[in-house]
Design an enzyme around this catalytic site. Structure first.
Site, PDB file in Angstrom:
ATOM      1  N   GLU A  33       1.287  -6.406  13.051  1.00 31.60           N
ATOM      2  CA  GLU A  33       0.486  -7.328  14.115  1.00 31.60           C
ATOM      3  C   GLU A  33       1.189  -8.821  13.553  1.00 31.60           C
ATOM      4  O   GLU A  33       1.401  -9.602  14.398  1.00 31.60           O
ATOM      5  CB  GLU A  33      -0.701  -7.410  14.095  1.00 31.60           C
ATOM      6  CG  GLU A  33      -1.373  -8.086  15.380  1.00 31.60           C
ATOM      7  CD  GLU A  33      -2.436  -7.639  15.953  1.00 31.60           C
ATOM      8  OE1 GLU A  33      -3.036  -8.654  16.447  1.00 31.60           O
ATOM      9  OE2 GLU A  33      -2.924  -6.699  15.531  1.00 31.60           O
ATOM     10  N   HIS A  56       2.326   6.359  11.034  1.00 30.49           N
ATOM     11  CA  HIS A  56       2.746   6.473   9.639  1.00 30.49           C
ATOM     12  C   HIS A  56       3.398   7.812   9.288  1.00 30.49           C
ATOM     13  O   HIS A  56       2.666   9.009   9.641  1.00 30.49           O
ATOM     14  CB  HIS A  56       1.391   6.238   8.850  1.00 30.49           C
ATOM     15  CG  HIS A  56       0.583   5.208   9.281  1.00 30.49           C
ATOM     16  ND1 HIS A  56       1.215   3.917   9.227  1.00 30.49           N
ATOM     17  CD2 HIS A  56      -0.831   5.040   9.992  1.00 30.49           C
ATOM     18  CE1 HIS A  56       0.056   3.247   9.714  1.00 30.49           C
ATOM     19  NE2 HIS A  56      -0.969   3.658  10.131  1.00 30.49           N
ATOM     20  N   VAL A  57       4.534   7.796   8.707  1.00 27.42           N
ATOM     21  CA  VAL A  57       5.360   8.979   8.552  1.00 27.42           C
ATOM     22  C   VAL A  57       5.863   8.982   6.916  1.00 27.42           C
ATOM     23  O   VAL A  57       6.211  10.068   6.721  1.00 27.42           O
ATOM     24  CB  VAL A  57       6.659   8.838   9.449  1.00 27.42           C
ATOM     25  CG1 VAL A  57       6.409   8.752  10.974  1.00 27.42           C
ATOM     26  CG2 VAL A  57       7.514   7.467   9.007  1.00 27.42           C
ATOM     27  N   SER A  66       4.481   7.742   2.790  1.00 34.28           N
ATOM     28  CA  SER A  66       3.242   7.106   1.951  1.00 34.28           C
ATOM     29  C   SER A  66       4.195   6.258   0.830  1.00 34.28           C
ATOM     30  O   SER A  66       5.523   6.424   0.550  1.00 34.28           O
ATOM     31  CB  SER A  66       2.705   8.055   0.860  1.00 34.28           C
ATOM     32  OG  SER A  66       1.985   9.054   1.954  1.00 34.28           O
ATOM     33  N   GLY A  96       8.540 -10.874  28.478  1.00 33.74           N
ATOM     34  CA  GLY A  96       8.121 -11.332  29.940  1.00 33.74           C
ATOM     35  C   GLY A  96       7.641 -12.555  29.841  1.00 33.74           C
ATOM     36  O   GLY A  96       7.287 -13.215  28.675  1.00 33.74           O
TER      37      GLY A  96
END
Length: 141
Positions: free
Chosen positions: A63, A90-91, A93, A109
């Site tokens: 973010e 999350h894929v 570690s 936009g």
């Protein structure tokens, strides 16, 4: 890197003082035509109790970079940016080293923007895939 890119990164990093970004040691390191990259060290400060990178810290990194990218690619003098929604898958570690977040615009936009933020480790392997929706609102004059 050209002078404008260096200035953008300097401003992003200066704006991080006394914020969550400073607390997490997030640093803005690269900017291009439609992307912004930041890095965050993976230390015990951002670990879960079992010693791996906390998903919340990863989301905070995503973010932070996505919101900063909105600010960079919009007129920050006329608009302020807020995050509306973030998702994170999350894929992989990570226990140590650094993670890198690259925010790339998907939709720009007038009011809302959609960003894809890929979080990778030092080897370039995908750690998390995030999407961030931001809104740009006019500043009062």
């Amino acid at each position: 890197m050209n002078e404008i890119q260096e200035k953008i990164l300097r401003i992003c990093n200066e704006n991080s003082k006394n914020t969550l970004m400073e607390t997490l040691d997030i640093e803005y390191i690269e900017v291009g035509e439609n992307f912004l990259v930041g890095k965050m060290p993976v230390t015990s400060k951002v670990h879960q109790p079992d010693g791996v990178l906390h998903g919340g810290a990863t989301a905070a990194l995503a973010e932070s970079i996505g919101s900063a990218a909105s600010y960079v690619f919009l007129d920050g003098q006329k608009f302020f940016v807020r995050g509306l929604e973030i998702t994170a898958n999350h894929v992989k570690s990570v226990r140590d080293g650094n993670v890198f977040a690259k925010a790339t615009i998907i939709h720009k936009g007038r009011t809302t923007q959609l960003w894809e933020i890929k979080i990778t480790n030092d080897e370039g392997a995908l750690v998390s895939l995030c999407k961030l929706t931001t809104i740009s609102l006019p500043r009062d004059k």
